[in-house]
Structure formats: C-alpha cells, structure tokens
Design a protein around this motif. Structure first.
Motif, PDB file in Angstrom:
ATOM      1  N   ALA A  44      45.849  43.180  32.955  1.00 52.23           N
ATOM      2  CA  ALA A  44      46.186  43.230  33.996  1.00 52.23           C
ATOM      3  C   ALA A  44      44.764  44.764  34.237  1.00 52.23           C
ATOM      4  N   LEU A  45      44.566  45.158  35.481  1.00 48.52           N
ATOM      5  CA  LEU A  45      43.122  45.173  36.046  1.00 48.52           C
ATOM      6  C   LEU A  45      44.045  46.589  36.428  1.00 48.52           C
ATOM      7  N   GLY A  46      42.904  47.696  36.894  1.00 51.84           N
ATOM      8  CA  GLY A  46      43.253  48.835  37.783  1.00 51.84           C
ATOM      9  C   GLY A  46      42.575  50.121  37.226  1.00 51.84           C
ATOM     10  N   ALA A  47      42.690  51.423  37.138  1.00 50.51           N
ATOM     11  CA  ALA A  47      41.795  52.509  38.130  1.00 50.51           C
ATOM     12  C   ALA A  47      42.260  54.269  38.190  1.00 50.51           C
ATOM     13  N   ALA A  48      41.101  54.621  36.966  1.00 50.52           N
ATOM     14  CA  ALA A  48      41.161  56.084  37.569  1.00 50.52           C
ATOM     15  C   ALA A  48      40.882  56.915  38.235  1.00 50.52           C
ATOM     16  N   PRO A  49      41.424  57.778  38.603  1.00 53.10           N
ATOM     17  CA  PRO A  49      40.485  59.364  39.878  1.00 53.10           C
ATOM     18  C   PRO A  49      39.522  59.428  39.672  1.00 53.10           C
ATOM     19  N   VAL A  50      39.248  60.652  38.944  1.00 55.11           N
ATOM     20  CA  VAL A  50      37.772  61.463  38.890  1.00 55.11           C
ATOM     21  C   VAL A  50      37.452  61.409  37.130  1.00 55.11           C
ATOM     22  N   ILE A  81      52.014  52.850  26.432  1.00 53.29           N
ATOM     23  CA  ILE A  81      51.727  53.739  26.860  1.00 53.29           C
ATOM     24  C   ILE A  81      53.300  52.745  27.649  1.00 53.29           C
ATOM     25  N   PRO A  82      54.000  53.295  28.044  1.00 54.04           N
ATOM     26  CA  PRO A  82      54.976  53.475  29.302  1.00 54.04           C
ATOM     27  C   PRO A  82      54.775  52.313  31.499  1.00 54.04           C
ATOM     28  N   ASN A  83      55.077  51.760  30.970  1.00 49.47           N
ATOM     29  CA  ASN A  83      54.621  51.344  32.205  1.00 49.47           C
ATOM     30  C   ASN A  83      53.529  50.822  32.195  1.00 49.47           C
ATOM     31  N   LEU A  84      52.995  50.264  31.910  1.00 47.60           N
ATOM     32  CA  LEU A  84      51.081  50.760  32.324  1.00 47.60           C
ATOM     33  C   LEU A  84      50.876  49.699  33.129  1.00 47.60           C
ATOM     34  N   HIS A 117      50.685  52.100  35.960  1.00 48.00           N
ATOM     35  CA  HIS A 117      49.314  52.767  36.190  1.00 48.00           C
ATOM     36  C   HIS A 117      48.202  51.770  36.591  1.00 48.00           C
ATOM     37  N   VAL A 118      48.514  50.874  36.142  1.00 47.37           N
ATOM     38  CA  VAL A 118      46.615  50.373  36.120  1.00 47.37           C
ATOM     39  C   VAL A 118      46.378  49.483  37.603  1.00 47.37           C
ATOM     40  N   ALA A 119      47.836  49.604  38.049  1.00 52.47           N
ATOM     41  CA  ALA A 119      48.102  48.818  39.603  1.00 52.47           C
ATOM     42  C   ALA A 119      47.181  49.930  40.210  1.00 52.47           C
ATOM     43  N   ASN A 120      47.506  51.309  40.298  1.00 50.40           N
ATOM     44  CA  ASN A 120      47.173  52.300  40.912  1.00 50.40           C
ATOM     45  C   ASN A 120      46.471  52.959  40.857  1.00 50.40           C
ATOM     46  N   ASN A 121      45.057  52.288  39.896  1.00 53.42           N
ATOM     47  CA  ASN A 121      43.725  53.060  39.277  1.00 53.42           C
ATOM     48  C   ASN A 121      43.057  51.907  39.166  1.00 53.42           C
ATOM     49  N   PRO A 122      42.373  51.570  40.313  1.00 56.02           N
ATOM     50  CA  PRO A 122      41.231  50.598  39.510  1.00 56.02           C
ATOM     51  C   PRO A 122      40.787  50.407  38.677  1.00 56.02           C
ATOM     52  N   ASP A 123      39.928  51.988  38.184  1.00 54.81           N
ATOM     53  CA  ASP A 123      39.558  51.992  37.142  1.00 54.81           C
ATOM     54  C   ASP A 123      39.951  51.697  36.035  1.00 54.81           C
ATOM     55  N   LEU A 124      40.712  51.625  35.388  1.00 53.88           N
ATOM     56  CA  LEU A 124      41.080  51.707  33.961  1.00 53.88           C
ATOM     57  C   LEU A 124      41.753  50.348  33.714  1.00 53.88           C
ATOM     58  N   GLN A 162      43.390  51.040  25.989  1.00 48.96           N
ATOM     59  CA  GLN A 162      43.324  51.139  27.589  1.00 48.96           C
ATOM     60  C   GLN A 162      41.524  51.828  27.494  1.00 48.96           C
ATOM     61  N   TYR A 163      41.271  51.091  28.624  1.00 46.34           N
ATOM     62  CA  TYR A 163      39.764  51.552  29.115  1.00 46.34           C
ATOM     63  C   TYR A 163      39.627  51.748  30.055  1.00 46.34           C
ATOM     64  N   ASN A 164      38.544  52.837  30.340  1.00 45.15           N
ATOM     65  CA  ASN A 164      38.228  53.239  31.977  1.00 45.15           C
ATOM     66  C   ASN A 164      36.719  52.437  32.166  1.00 45.15           C
ATOM     67  N   THR A 165      36.631  51.842  33.563  1.00 47.59           N
ATOM     68  CA  THR A 165      35.812  51.296  33.691  1.00 47.59           C
ATOM     69  C   THR A 165      34.505  52.177  34.609  1.00 47.59           C
ATOM     70  N   SER A 166      34.526  53.106  34.930  1.00 44.92           N
ATOM     71  CA  SER A 166      34.380  53.477  35.702  1.00 44.92           C
ATOM     72  C   SER A 166      32.418  54.213  34.985  1.00 44.92           C
TER      73      SER A 166
END
Length: 564
Positions: free
Chosen positions: A13-19, A260-263, A266-273, A526-530
C-alpha cells in the motif's frame, strides 16, 4: 481472511503524512549531519521502545540499545533473510570468504581502507580479536562452541571451528559485530560492559544521548562512497504502539515497525506514508517447560502444552489481534512456504480453528479431570497459568486477552499479564515465567537450522534462575536426539542430509511442543516518504525491512536518499 505467507508478500500500500513535525520536540527533522560539506540533510526519527533508555552501546550486550548493531558496529557480510539460502551475501567489512573442504576453517578477506571513527585503521586483527573475545567470554559462549580466529595479515583472517560448521558461517559473517581491539582489549566482561562512548566503522556515529532519545549522525569517514545520504538518525522512546502510531501519522516518526490497525485506510488518506508486510514472524507461546532445569507449573506437562495447541482458534486470533493478516504456521517451526522442501510431509499445519475434543482427549488421557470451577486439574494441580507480554504491545495484548477467553471454553485458565520490556526479557533470561508470547527468530540466513539451534538446542539454555539469553532457548528445552541432529546438520552443506536431520528435530518438537505455535503474524514496517525515498517496497525487498532488525535496518538507512 486466511492468508498464506505467499499472499502476505503480495500485500502492499502507499499513502501519506500531513506535516513533518520536530522529532522528539528537541531536534528538527532537518539538521546538519555528517557526510561532507555541512549540507543540510534530513535526520530521520525512529522509535525504539517504551520506557526510558539505558546508555549501553555494546553490540555484544543483551541490553544494547536499539540500532547500534549495524548502524555503528558492522558485520562482515549481510544475508537477506527473505531470499533463498544460496544467495550471494552483500560484502560489508568483509570482501570475500571461503570454507575449507571439512567445514572447519572459514577464511575471510577483509576490506582495506576502512577506519574507526577515532581515525584508527580497521584491519583483520580487529576481526580476529572480536571472535577471540567472544570465545573467551563465558556469557557469550555458554556452550563453548564459539570459533577461534587468527589474523594471517592485515587483510586476512581465519575463523576456526572445533567441528564441521558450515551452517555457522552466516552467524560468523553476518551476526558478529566487529569491535576495535585498541578500545576493547582491556574490557574484562564483553557481555556486560556498557561501552558508553562507542567507536565503530558503521555508516553512522554516536552524537548524543538522553534517557528519551539518542542521536546518530552520518559517519563522514564511512568506507562506502556516497553513503549514508541522510544526515543521521534520532532514535526515541514512545509510550507504546498507539503512541508510535499517532506520531507516525503526524509525521514525527519516519521509520518504525509496529502493529497498526486499519493501516490500508491510513495510508490511503496520507500520500506520504507507505508500508511493507514481510510475514515471517512465527508467533508462539513459549513455555518454561523443563522441570529438570527448574521449570515449575502445569505448563511443564507436555499434555497441557498440547491442549494449548489444540484449544486456540487461530482464525479469531488473526481477526482480532493481527488485523486479519495471520498466516498458517507449522509446528515444525520451519516456514510453510519458504522451507516447504524441508518440512516432514507427515506434519500438518497447525489447525486454524479450535479443536475442543482434542483438548479434552489429550488432558483426560493424561489424567486430568474437569473441576467444578470449569478448569481441568490433576490432583491439586489446576491447569491455570500466567502469560506475559510487554505493556503497550497492542497485538500481543489483544492476542492474550483473546486466548484467555478461548481457553476458558475448554477448561484452561490463562491469566494475561502486561509487564515492562525489561521485566519480560529478565523473566525469559532467567526462566522465571510460566508462559510468554514471543516470536521465533529466523537467524542470520533463511534456513530452519537457525531457529532449531537458537531456540531448541541445549547449548543455548541455562537452568532456571541463571541468566541466559532472552532471545535464545527460553523454553529450557533439552533433548539429546535434537542436539545430535542440530550438530549433524551443522556438519554438512548437503541439502538432503540436512533435511534428514530436520525431520528428526521436527518430530520431537511436535511430540513435546515446548513452544506452542500460534500463527505467522503480520510483520508490518511503516515509512514516511516526505523526507527521503528508497524505502523497501513489496517489489524490492532489498533488505528485511523491520526497524528493529539488525543489521537489516542499517541496510535500509544506508539506501534511502533525500527526497527531491
């Protein structure tokens, strides 16, 4: 969803962190690291564990802090445990190696031009010293089987075993942390020295420490050109899985391995994760099982352990504790897919659902009767046991609560306890527990030999009350036939000969079951790609990605590069 391990590899899966927020509240995610030029490069934040940290940077200590192995102190080579056993390992401090025909002498050519972070040249003498120091340290060589070593010159070292030891090669090559002779020569006990001012050859160097976090900066003298590309790593404590999850979602943690539940959501809603799932973690209920070595409690009876095996509903456990990502496990403790050719075909996979009639049969055949309180007993011994896991490890906590309810239905009382990580490890090391939930480590290369030797060999255990290794044979299992089969497997590089010995081990493990297999759990990272790119993906698992794994996490942190 009932997944095979092969299915787990397909999950991605891919996804994202805000700030991106400041790490630990004390250091920016963008600090000036080493690595040349003083350019600003990202400092990545990694979570360590719950509670305060003890300042211990000795890579050979059981209490060494997170990420020192690999990031500061290196091995000779790296074997990826996700690849086949015939892989070519990645050269690190070693450049090439060769066995003699008998499998007793391993000759290694070491890398030239490497320096320790205090500018002292690294040579083969450091390698020979490391192996000799381990051999001479009783706590690190309890069974007396550690090899000796001799430097033939600055570039060549011979590692010598008393017996043929082909399967020990990966331990020597990829799980032995090389230390500087000039700083450790006067250390009396390598197992207990805290090494508070570490000097290594790794891609990072020690900068500062508090009980809540420590900072490792890029080693500007590192031998591999252009690496690491990041400025450093800040390793920090968290209050548990939920705290770590919240910090990852908010951008405060860049790299971690947590349940992490519902992973996917989470990543679907956060493109940096993003995350990976490697699924090789064999979860088991470890019993202090050997009364001859001082174990006490109903779990010392093989019939009780068999009842625990048949009494659990693995499908429900997968759904409630492991995010429906649990996979089949074999009571042989070889991985069902990767090691399929090395599993005795007469051994079935662990049942996916509870088998109450089998529980009743195995207990009643052993002389237990169901009491008026709904719990089986034999005389004054009730089938009632405590089981522990670390506080805050939410998947294990949920698993134990679920098991307690499941076992209640079949006449077994299980009492879950949450303890600190230190208490958990101390109990495992000394054998002063009845049951713990834990994972069976895979060892330095993908071969069932390593779980068998590390987890079930007499050489790797001690009597209850003595201080053993909390990551080795904590069940206190000891069997001469298993020991002989382990030794025979170590003495050959013939796959068919090894298979014959593995079948002997497997039959005995199924018969007495010192470790009760639960399932193969989700191994999520889990990773942050930002800030950086180059994290492992499902299509490119160039290293075992778990942040707690060593030296695997160092291979990951050497590979990532600043995002453009």
């Amino acid at each position: 969803m009932h997944l095979s391990r092969r299915d787990l590899y397909k999950l991605t899966a891919l996804g994202a962190a805000p700030v991106a927020l400041a790490a630990c509240g004390t250091a920016s995610n963008l600090e000036t690291g080493g690595g040349g030029g003083g350019d600003e490069k990202p400092i990545l934040t990694v979570n360590a564990t719950a509670g305060q940290l003890a300042k211990n940077f000795n890579p050979h200590s059981p209490s060494v802090v997170h990420m020192i192995q690999g990031l500061l102190y290196e091995t000779l080579f790296y074997f990826n445990p996700l690849e086949a056993i015939d892989q070519e390992p990645v050269p690190l401090l070693g450049e090439s190696f060769e066995w003699n025909e008998e499998g007793t002498v391993l000759t290694v050519m070491v890398r030239q031009g490497v320096v320790w972070t205090d500018d002292t040249p690294f040579t083969a003498h450091d390698v020979a010293f490391t192996f000799t120091k381990i051999h001479d340290t009783e706590a690190l060589n309890a069974g007396g089987s550690a090899p000796t070593a001799e430097a033939l010159d600055d570039a060549t070292v011979e590692i010598t075993y008393a017996e043929p030891s082909f399967t020990e090669g990966p331990n020597a090559l990829s799980r032995t942390w090389i230390i500087p002779e000039h700083l450790f020569a006067d250390v009396e006990d390598l197992a207990t020295d805290a090494n508070e001012e570490p000097v290594g050859t790794g891609p990072f160097r020690f900068e500062d420490f508090t009980p809540e976090s420590y900072l490792l900066l890029a080693n500007e003298k590192y031998w591999e050109e252009g690496k690491p590309a990041i400025g450093g790593v800040r390793v920090m404590t968290t209050a548990g899985n939920q705290s770590a999850t919240d910090m990852w979602l908010s951008g405060e943690i860049d790299y971690m391995s947590a349940a992490i539940p519902n992973l996917e959501e989470h990543v679907a809603n956060n493109p940096d994760l993003t995350f990976t799932n490697t699924g090789i973690s064999q979860i088991a209920l470890m019993a202090s099982s050997n009364p001859e070595l001082g174990s006490e409690g109903p779990q010392t009876d093989a019939a009780v352990r068999k009842a625990l095996y048949f009494g659990m509903d693995r499908e429900q456990l997968s759904k409630l504790a492991f995010f429906d990502l649990g996979a089949d496990i074999s009571p042989s403790f070889a991985l069902p897919d990767r090691d399929a050719d090395f599993i005795d075909p007469s051994i079935d996979l662990a049942p996916w659902n509870a088998q109450p009639e089998e529980v009743k049969k195995v207990l009643e055949d052993a002389g237990y009767e169901l009491g008026s309180d709904g719990v089986y007993a034999k005389g004054d011994v009730r089938v009632s046991m405590t089981i522990s896991c670390p506080t805050g490890w939410s998947d294990y906590v949920t698993a134990l609560d679920t098991l307690a309810e499941q076992y209640k239905q079949v006449g077994i009382e299980l009492i879950p306890q949450q303890v600190s990580v230190n208490e958990w490890n101390d109990a495992k090391a000394t054998g002063t527990f009845q049951l713990v939930i834990d994972a069976v480590g895979q060892g330095p290369a993908p071969d069932p030999y390593y779980p068998y030797r590390n987890q079930f060999s007499t050489d790797n255990t001690v009597p209850v009350g003595e201080n053993g290794n909390p990551y080795e044979n904590i069940t206190r299992f000891s069997d001469p036939d298993v020991d002989a089969a382990v030794a025979a497997a170590a003495a050959t590089d013939d796959p068919e000969a090894k298979k014959e010995q593995y079948f002997i081990i497997q039959q005995r493990l199924v018969e007495v079951m010192p470790a009760i297999p639960v399932l193969i759990g989700s191994s999520l990272t889990q990773y942050n790609t930002s800030k950086v790119t180059g994290w492992p993906t499902q299509d490119d698992l160039y290293a075992y990605p778990m942040s707690w794994a060593s030296p695997d996490s160092a291979m990951v942190l050497k590979a990532v590069v600043p995002a453009t």
